[in-house]
Design a protein around this motif. Sequence first.
Motif, PDB file in Angstrom:
ATOM      1  N   TRP A 168       0.825  -1.216   0.000  1.00  0.00           N
ATOM      2  CA  TRP A 168       0.000   0.000   0.000  1.00  0.00           C
ATOM      3  C   TRP A 168       0.855   1.260   0.000  1.00  0.00           C
ATOM      4  O   TRP A 168       0.396   2.332   0.403  1.00  0.00           O
ATOM      5  N   ARG A 181     -15.685   6.907  -8.966  1.00  0.00           N
ATOM      6  CA  ARG A 181     -14.801   5.792  -8.614  1.00  0.00           C
ATOM      7  C   ARG A 181     -13.722   6.283  -7.655  1.00  0.00           C
ATOM      8  O   ARG A 181     -13.551   7.484  -7.429  1.00  0.00           O
ATOM      9  N   LEU A 202      -8.100   2.839  -5.105  1.00  0.00           N
ATOM     10  CA  LEU A 202      -8.552   1.467  -4.846  1.00  0.00           C
ATOM     11  C   LEU A 202      -8.514   0.646  -6.129  1.00  0.00           C
ATOM     12  O   LEU A 202      -8.149  -0.540  -6.109  1.00  0.00           O
ATOM     13  N   ASP A 203      -8.902   1.260  -7.249  1.00  0.00           N
ATOM     14  CA  ASP A 203      -8.810   0.554  -8.536  1.00  0.00           C
ATOM     15  C   ASP A 203      -7.354   0.198  -8.845  1.00  0.00           C
ATOM     16  O   ASP A 203      -7.052  -0.906  -9.315  1.00  0.00           O
ATOM     17  N   ARG A 229      -6.234  -2.632  -6.694  1.00  0.00           N
ATOM     18  CA  ARG A 229      -6.820  -3.892  -7.168  1.00  0.00           C
ATOM     19  C   ARG A 229      -6.042  -4.415  -8.368  1.00  0.00           C
ATOM     20  O   ARG A 229      -5.707  -5.601  -8.445  1.00  0.00           O
ATOM     21  N   ASP A 230      -5.722  -3.506  -9.311  1.00  0.00           N
ATOM     22  CA  ASP A 230      -4.939  -3.918 -10.476  1.00  0.00           C
ATOM     23  C   ASP A 230      -3.577  -4.444 -10.045  1.00  0.00           C
ATOM     24  O   ASP A 230      -3.085  -5.460 -10.574  1.00  0.00           O
ATOM     25  N   ALA A 280      -2.795  -5.828  -7.243  1.00  0.00           N
ATOM     26  CA  ALA A 280      -2.962  -7.139  -6.606  1.00  0.00           C
ATOM     27  C   ALA A 280      -3.120  -8.234  -7.656  1.00  0.00           C
ATOM     28  O   ALA A 280      -2.574  -9.346  -7.494  1.00  0.00           O
ATOM     29  N   VAL A 281      -3.851  -7.940  -8.733  1.00  0.00           N
ATOM     30  CA  VAL A 281      -4.019  -8.934  -9.794  1.00  0.00           C
ATOM     31  C   VAL A 281      -2.680  -9.188 -10.492  1.00  0.00           C
ATOM     32  O   VAL A 281      -2.342 -10.333 -10.821  1.00  0.00           O
ATOM     33  N   GLU A 306      -0.709 -11.437  -8.365  1.00  0.00           N
ATOM     34  CA  GLU A 306      -1.270 -12.793  -8.436  1.00  0.00           C
ATOM     35  C   GLU A 306      -0.799 -13.526  -9.688  1.00  0.00           C
ATOM     36  O   GLU A 306      -0.426 -14.716  -9.627  1.00  0.00           O
ATOM     37  N   ASP A 352      -9.128  -8.309 -16.484  1.00  0.00           N
ATOM     38  CA  ASP A 352      -9.915  -7.156 -16.027  1.00  0.00           C
ATOM     39  C   ASP A 352      -9.059  -5.927 -15.733  1.00  0.00           C
ATOM     40  O   ASP A 352      -9.423  -5.101 -14.889  1.00  0.00           O
ATOM     41  N   THR A 353      -7.927  -5.823 -16.383  1.00  0.00           N
ATOM     42  CA  THR A 353      -7.075  -4.637 -16.230  1.00  0.00           C
ATOM     43  C   THR A 353      -6.569  -4.222 -17.606  1.00  0.00           C
ATOM     44  O   THR A 353      -6.768  -4.930 -18.602  1.00  0.00           O
TER      45      THR A 353
END
Length: 468
Positions: free
Chosen positions: A58, A331, A335-336, A339-340, A342-343, A346, A447-448
Motif C-alpha cells: 500500500w 470511482r 482502490l482501482d 486492485r490492479d 494485486a491482480v 497474483e 480485467d485490467t
Amino acid sequence: MILMTLALLRPVDHDESQYVAAAILTAQGLLPYKDFAYLQTPLQPYLFAPIAALAGTWTWPALRITNALLGAATIAAVHHAARIGGASTRAATFAAALFATSDILLFSIGTARNDAFPAACLALALPAIVRTARDQASRRDAILIGALLAAAATAKISYALPALTYGIWTLFRADRRPWWTLLGTLPFVALTTALLIQAPEGFLFGVISFPGQAPTEWYQAHPWKLSNTAKIIDILKFLALGPALLAIVATAGKRDRWHRILDLLILAGLIAALAPVPTWRQYLLPMLPALFVRLALVWHAHPPGKAMRIAAVAFACAGLAPTVEAVASGRIPMLDAMRDAAVVREILDREHVTGPVATLSPQFLPGRAIDPRFATGPFYFRSTALLNADQERQLRLVSHARIALLGQPPVILTGGEGAWSSGDDRIDAALATYAIREGYRAVPVPDTRFTLYVARHASPRSAPHNSP
C-alpha cells in the motif's frame, strides 16, 4: 480528512512513478544515483523510505496520504505565519482558506510527487522568517529556518532559489544571524555532498542535466509548448485557477518595510517556476506560501471591499473546479489501482516469476522487485540522445532508442503508461513490441489494462535449455 479523501479520489498520474519507485528501492537499501537513477535532489526518497517499508503493498496510497497531510501542515503554517505577522484571525483564516482552494496546491498535495514536502518545509519556515523580519532573530529561529529551507531545496531543486534568496537577505544585517542559519543547513549539505561524491555522474545527470535537457528534447515535436508565449499563457492560466492571481493584484504596492523578505521569496518562487521549459502548475507552488501570508497582512490593514470578496470567491471556485472534475467519476482511482496491482502480483505468482519487473509504471509494483533501470518510470525511457550507450549502462538506465540494451529481464509489464495516466501510449507500445520481438510470452492480466510478457526461460513450462 478532506485533503486525504481528495488524494485517494484523484486519478492516476504517471508523474508518480519515479517517486513511488524511489521510496521503495531506497527502503530496500539501494542508493539513489548509484544503484538507480533519480531525477531530483535526494532527500525525499530517504524520508519516505520508512513509509514504504511499513506500508508494503500500500505504499502508493500511503505516499498520497502523506502528501495530503503535508499539505494540511502547509496551509496551517501560512495561517500561523500571518498571525505572527500581525494579521487578525479573520484575515489569516480567509487567506489560508483561499490558499487551500488553489489548483496549484491541490494537485501538488494530491499525488505521490515531490511537491508537498518541500512546500511544507518552506511554509513551516515562514513563522520564524516573519519573526526574524519583524524583530531580532533568535539562534533557534535562525537554525530552524536554515534547516527547513535546506530540506526543501534538498527535496526539490526549485526551492534552492528561495533558500538562497533568504540566505543573501540575512547577510545584510548581523542581527539576522546568517551564520546560525548556515549551521542549520549543514546536515542537508552533508547528505547532498556525500551522494555527489559517491556517484558524481549519476547525481549530476539526475539533478542538473536531465531537468535541463529532457523537456526540450521531448517537446521538439510540439515547439509551441517551448515558446515564451506559451509559458506566459500557462503561468497566467495556472495562477488564475485559484486566488493566486488575485492575491498578486491585491498585494501589489501595499507593504510595510519588513514585508520585503516576503516579496523577495515570492519573486524567487516565480523565477524558479519560469526557469523550466515548459512550465507546469506545480512549479508555481514555491511562490504561494509567502504570497498568501502577504495577502493576509494586506487584508488585515486594508480589508477587502465587496467586489474583492466576490472576486475571491469566484477565483476560489475556479481553483476548485479542476479537482472537482478530476474526482467526479464516482470511482476511487487508488482502490482501482491497488486492485490492479494485486491482480498483477497474483499473475506473477502464478507464473512463478520472482525476478525484477521491467515496466514504465513501477508504482503498480509495491511488494514486487522493480528493475532499477526503470526507477524513473517513463521519463528517461522516452528520451533518445541524452546519454550514449556506455553512459546508460553506467547509470543503470535504458532508453527506447537503445532498447536492445535491455537484455532479457524475467518479465516486462505494460499498460500503465498511456493517455489514461497522463502519459503516452507510444512508449509503452515500444516496450511491448520489444517483448514480442524477443519471444516473450504474453500473459494478459484479467480485467485490467495490463499485460505481462514472461521470458520463455522464466516460465515454469519452458524447458531448461530453451532460451531465445
